[in-house]
Design a protein around this motif. Sequence first.
Motif, short mmCIF file in Angstrom:
data_model
loop_
_atom_site.label_atom_id
_atom_site.label_comp_id
_atom_site.label_asym_id
_atom_site.label_seq_id
_atom_site.Cartn_x
_atom_site.Cartn_y
_atom_site.Cartn_z
N ALA A 98 6.58 -7.75 -12.22
CA ALA A 98 6.02 -6.54 -11.64
C ALA A 98 6.65 -5.37 -11.37
O ALA A 98 6.23 -4.28 -11.69
N GLU A 99 7.99 -5.44 -11.23
CA GLU A 99 9.00 -4.34 -11.22
C GLU A 99 8.90 -3.62 -12.87
O GLU A 99 8.68 -2.51 -12.95
N GLU A 100 9.00 -4.54 -13.68
CA GLU A 100 9.07 -4.21 -14.73
C GLU A 100 7.83 -3.60 -15.51
O GLU A 100 7.84 -2.48 -16.15
N THR A 101 6.73 -3.99 -15.21
CA THR A 101 5.34 -3.42 -15.34
C THR A 101 5.32 -2.02 -14.89
O THR A 101 4.83 -0.85 -15.55
N ASP A 102 5.66 -1.81 -13.45
CA ASP A 102 5.75 -0.71 -13.04
C ASP A 102 6.69 0.48 -13.78
O ASP A 102 6.29 1.56 -13.67
N ARG A 103 7.80 -0.05 -13.91
CA ARG A 103 8.54 0.87 -14.63
C ARG A 103 7.96 1.44 -16.19
O ARG A 103 8.13 2.47 -16.41
N LYS A 104 7.49 0.27 -16.66
CA LYS A 104 6.68 0.69 -18.02
C LYS A 104 5.72 1.37 -17.92
O LYS A 104 5.50 2.39 -18.58
N ASN A 105 4.79 1.23 -16.78
CA ASN A 105 3.61 2.28 -16.56
C ASN A 105 4.11 3.77 -16.24
O ASN A 105 3.38 4.71 -16.63
N ALA A 106 5.23 3.74 -15.41
CA ALA A 106 5.84 5.10 -15.16
C ALA A 106 6.13 5.90 -16.51
O ALA A 106 5.71 7.06 -16.55
N LEU A 146 -2.23 1.21 -20.66
CA LEU A 146 -2.05 1.44 -18.96
C LEU A 146 -3.40 0.74 -18.43
O LEU A 146 -3.46 0.72 -17.12
N ARG A 154 -3.34 -8.87 -11.10
CA ARG A 154 -2.40 -7.77 -10.65
C ARG A 154 -1.30 -8.20 -9.72
O ARG A 154 -1.78 -9.01 -8.90
N HIS A 155 -0.10 -7.46 -9.75
CA HIS A 155 1.00 -8.06 -8.79
C HIS A 155 0.53 -7.78 -7.54
O HIS A 155 -0.38 -6.90 -7.19
#
Length: 157
Positions: A98-106, A146, A154-155
């Motif tokens: 989830a952290e990695e997905t958030d970082r990628k999305n940012a 995205l 979803r996380h």
Amino acid sequence: MIKLGDFSELITSLGDESCELKVILPIFSPGKVGGRAGLPVTALDVGFDHDRGKLFLRLDKDVSILTAKQKAAILKSVNRGSSWHAYEQHKAMKARMAEETDRKNALLLAARASVQNDLNRVGWLGGTDEERTRLSALLDGIDAELAPKRGTPRHGN
């Protein structure tokens, strides 16, 4: 690690008063006033099979570094026939993902804003159709990345 023979010598060296001493296992309890916190030893068990060569102290209560909530989760998991440890590893992996997905999305959102600015600039300056098509395709690709994937939870669930 102390061996039973060394332990026996220590007890013998205490003399007659050793018969009246209580055997207590100390517990880490900082900030406590008075005597040290501890659990009384209620029995001794000699290990066998895989525990051969060991002497186990039995205490009034179970000793664990786990919280009551973690112990309850383990018991529930074991009763269902599953592994609590595997569940904890799964939870940690899911959090990392989830952290990695958030970082990628940012990063994708920042890239999208940059590409959109370039597309707007090309439009204002009368750029070529080839440039507009390339930038629009890039925006479509970013938007596709995205967009939430079907069937992927979803996380946070």
